[in-house]
Write a protein that holds these residues in place. Structure first.
Motif, PDB file in Angstrom:
ATOM      1  N   PHE A  98       0.828  -1.208   0.000  1.00 40.87           N
ATOM      2  CA  PHE A  98       0.000   0.000   0.000  1.00 40.87           C
ATOM      3  C   PHE A  98       0.860   1.254   0.000  1.00 40.87           C
ATOM      4  O   PHE A  98       2.009   1.261   0.450  1.00 40.87           O
ATOM      5  CB  PHE A  98      -0.982  -0.001   1.176  1.00 40.87           C
ATOM      6  N   ASP A  99       0.273   2.326  -0.538  1.00 33.27           N
ATOM      7  CA  ASP A  99       0.913   3.643  -0.590  1.00 33.27           C
ATOM      8  C   ASP A  99      -0.143   4.663  -0.190  1.00 33.27           C
ATOM      9  O   ASP A  99      -1.149   4.830  -0.885  1.00 33.27           O
ATOM     10  CB  ASP A  99       1.431   3.927  -1.995  1.00 33.27           C
ATOM     11  N   THR A 100       0.079   5.339   0.939  1.00 32.07           N
ATOM     12  CA  THR A 100      -0.921   6.272   1.463  1.00 32.07           C
ATOM     13  C   THR A 100      -0.521   7.727   1.248  1.00 32.07           C
ATOM     14  O   THR A 100      -1.071   8.627   1.898  1.00 32.07           O
ATOM     15  CB  THR A 100      -1.145   6.014   2.970  1.00 32.07           C
ATOM     16  N   HIS A 101       0.402   8.003   0.339  1.00 35.07           N
ATOM     17  CA  HIS A 101       0.780   9.393   0.081  1.00 35.07           C
ATOM     18  C   HIS A 101      -0.423  10.219  -0.360  1.00 35.07           C
ATOM     19  O   HIS A 101      -0.497  11.423  -0.076  1.00 35.07           O
ATOM     20  CB  HIS A 101       1.880   9.466  -0.984  1.00 35.07           C
ATOM     21  N   PRO A 104      -5.567   7.794   3.063  1.00 35.10           N
ATOM     22  CA  PRO A 104      -5.720   6.462   3.662  1.00 35.10           C
ATOM     23  C   PRO A 104      -6.172   5.409   2.653  1.00 35.10           C
ATOM     24  O   PRO A 104      -6.907   5.704   1.691  1.00 35.10           O
ATOM     25  CB  PRO A 104      -6.784   6.680   4.734  1.00 35.10           C
ATOM     26  N   VAL A 105      -5.717   4.192   2.890  1.00 34.35           N
ATOM     27  CA  VAL A 105      -6.070   3.045   2.046  1.00 34.35           C
ATOM     28  C   VAL A 105      -6.783   2.009   2.903  1.00 34.35           C
ATOM     29  O   VAL A 105      -6.377   1.746   4.043  1.00 34.35           O
ATOM     30  CB  VAL A 105      -4.806   2.442   1.402  1.00 34.35           C
ATOM     31  N   LYS A 195      -9.695 -13.717  -3.781  1.00 37.69           N
ATOM     32  CA  LYS A 195     -10.055 -12.619  -4.676  1.00 37.69           C
ATOM     33  C   LYS A 195     -11.261 -11.824  -4.175  1.00 37.69           C
ATOM     34  O   LYS A 195     -11.676 -10.859  -4.823  1.00 37.69           O
ATOM     35  CB  LYS A 195     -10.308 -13.152  -6.084  1.00 37.69           C
ATOM     36  N   ARG A 196     -11.782 -12.190  -3.034  1.00 38.02           N
ATOM     37  CA  ARG A 196     -12.820 -11.369  -2.397  1.00 38.02           C
ATOM     38  C   ARG A 196     -12.210 -10.270  -1.527  1.00 38.02           C
ATOM     39  O   ARG A 196     -12.913  -9.424  -0.987  1.00 38.02           O
ATOM     40  CB  ARG A 196     -13.740 -12.261  -1.571  1.00 38.02           C
ATOM     41  N   VAL A 197     -10.893 -10.281  -1.386  1.00 38.00           N
ATOM     42  CA  VAL A 197     -10.200  -9.204  -0.683  1.00 38.00           C
ATOM     43  C   VAL A 197     -10.351  -7.913  -1.484  1.00 38.00           C
ATOM     44  O   VAL A 197     -10.378  -7.923  -2.719  1.00 38.00           O
ATOM     45  CB  VAL A 197      -8.711  -9.557  -0.503  1.00 38.00           C
ATOM     46  N   GLY A 198     -10.440  -6.789  -0.785  1.00 36.84           N
ATOM     47  CA  GLY A 198     -10.514  -5.494  -1.452  1.00 36.84           C
ATOM     48  C   GLY A 198      -9.433  -4.551  -0.972  1.00 36.84           C
ATOM     49  O   GLY A 198      -9.069  -4.554   0.208  1.00 36.84           O
ATOM     50  N   VAL A 199      -8.901  -3.748  -1.888  1.00 32.85           N
ATOM     51  CA  VAL A 199      -7.929  -2.696  -1.556  1.00 32.85           C
ATOM     52  C   VAL A 199      -8.344  -1.451  -2.324  1.00 32.85           C
ATOM     53  O   VAL A 199      -8.419  -1.480  -3.556  1.00 32.85           O
ATOM     54  CB  VAL A 199      -6.488  -3.095  -1.929  1.00 32.85           C
TER      55      VAL A 199
END
Length: 471
Positions: A98-101, A104-105, A195-199
């Protein structure tokens, strides 16, 4: 004053001439070079978890088609093409860097059900644990949405989303989708569940965009530690991209000596690069010394020790905020042989490591060994025994398999419920289903994993015997 007393005083007051003479003889350049090497050794030990992270992130960017805030996954149980540090080949891996620049993620973990489940860990760029998720995490399998808040963020997360404050902009989540077996149907089911994970950005949490998944099962994904001057290129990248953490500010001047300064390019000349190469070799030798010295047997009288040093596990669990403890040497050592951080180590998983056989000799890839796993292993999920290359701490290259686990349907069991696992270059006759191959030209190490361990492991009413040489 008596002559003898005057002589004694003179001797006491005399300056140390030899070091001063050496300094004058060497000159400033030699002194500076020695300072670079000393500080580079310490910087490598200190910076190991961040460089470990950056090596994986750069491999994601360079060797795959994925980008930050997407998900890479291995669509089959891991094989030697995955050259991360001590990975688990008896589960399916998914990772998001993840990159939160830009804000928020959110990482969304689905509830466990008949279709599947997972265990996961979310960490910062320094691999400080932020949260554990899944069956063994904060949600205990009910599903959760975690919002990773960047440094300085002063907003709030909507109801139903759990915020965690990070002290870095970058980091990653390692999600392990559980396997009922290695059979194709069970593997496909675990992939579908994963594949039910979300980002997605927190700003779009009300209507999340579709998460991008990239299958990297056929990619040579090599994030083993580089013990040369390129290590400091990765360290410089982290320094440029991440804010200084208060506990680490003492390293600012030390890194400047190496040419690593926030906001400035890192351009070591040939002489400095040669010094950094030498320092990397020295740091490797020291960290390997710490590993071999160990931190006490887990089961008295055996070669098994906890894969995470207790002092480090305690400090990490407290976010390295304890005012009188910062086990940098142990942290550097552990991140030469593994990755990720676990907030609730022991509650959800427990790892044991053996570098030696029962006689205290290194595990030789040209020999044959047996590990007898006693019956009634204290786990609610599964256990496994995995072989890694002793030098790289990755899966042994060009081997068909790396482990044997209790969730393998073909695993043969003894009449009393115990299981004999064999390690060696050739399978003992009739023992192929319980055999893990080794490279006869290389030493190896074994990690024994216990998922959802029960009390018998911790009160040691169940113990694991040493690995014995049988050839």
């Amino acid at each position: 004053m008596p002559e003898g007393s005057r002589a004694a005083v003179t001797r006491l007051a005399a300056p140390p001439l030899v070091p001063a003479a050496r300094a004058a003889e060497d000159g400033g350049d030699a002194i500076a070079a020695r300072a670079v090497e000393r500080r580079a050794v310490e910087a490598m030990i200190w910076g190991m978890p961040a460089v470990n992270y950056d090596l994986m992130r750069q491999e994601m960017l360079d060797a795959t088609d994925a980008e930050p805030n997407q998900v890479i996954y291995w669509g089959r149980p891991l094989d030697w093409m995955n050259q991360t540090l001590t990975p688990n080949p008896d589960t399916l891996y998914l990772m998001t860097f993840f990159d939160t620049h830009d804000g928020p993620v959110v990482i969304e973990v689905p509830p466990a059900d008949d279709a599947g489940s997972l265990n996961g860990n979310i960490v910062t760029a320094w691999q400080k644990p932020l949260e554990d998720v899944g069956l063994l995490g904060v949600d205990k399998g009910t599903g959760v949405r975690i919002a990773i808040l960047p440094p300085g963020f002063d907003g709030t997360a909507p109801e139903g989303i759990t915020p965690v404050q990070s002290d870095t902009y970058g980091g990653f989540a390692l999600l392990r989708a559980n396997l009922r077996s290695h059979g194709p149907e069970d593997v496909a089911a675990s992939v579908a569940y994963g594949k039910r994970v979300g980002v997605y950005p927190l700003s779009e949490a009300d209507d999340p965009p579709e998460t991008v998944f990239v299958d990297v099962q056929d990619v040579l994904f090599d994030s083993t530690i580089r013990y040369d001057s390129t290590f400091f290129e990765h360290l410089n990248r982290v320094v440029q991209e991440e804010p200084w953490i208060d506990r680490d500010r003492a390293m600012i001047d030390a890194l400047a000596t190496l040419g690593i300064v926030q906001g400035e390019p890192f351009k070591p000349d040939a002489a400095t690069r040669s010094t950094l190469d030498a320092a990397a070799v020295e740091a490797k030798a020291y960290l390997n010394h710490v590993l071999e010295r160990g931190w006490g047997a887990y089961f008295d009288g055996t070669q098994w020790r906890a894969a995470a040093a207790p002092a480090l596990a305690k400090a990490a669990g407290e976010g390295f905020m304890t005012p009188d403890a910062y086990p940098v040497d142990l942290r550097g050592t552990i991140y030469t042989l593994g990755f990720v951080g676990i907030k609730r180590l022991g509650a959800g998983q427990f790892y044991l490591l053996a570098l030696l056989d029962e006689d205290g000799a290194p595990l030789d890839g040209a020999a044959t060994y047996r590990l007898t796993v006693p019956p009634d292993v204290p786990v609610e999920q599964y256990w496994s025994a995995t072989v890694y290359d002793r030098q790289t701490h990755a899966l042994v290259r060009h081997m068909d398999r790396a482990s044997r686990a209790s969730n393998a349907a073909e695993l043969a069991r003894n009449a009393d419920g115990s299981v004999d696992i064999f390690f060696g270059p050739v399978a003992p006759e009739g023992r192929e289903t319980n055999w893990v191959p080794t490279d006869p030209l290389r030493d190896f190490e074994v990690m024994f994993r216990l998922y959802a361990p029960t009390q018998a492991l911790f009160d040691k009413t169940w113990t694991l015997p040493d690995i014995e040489r049988v050839d």
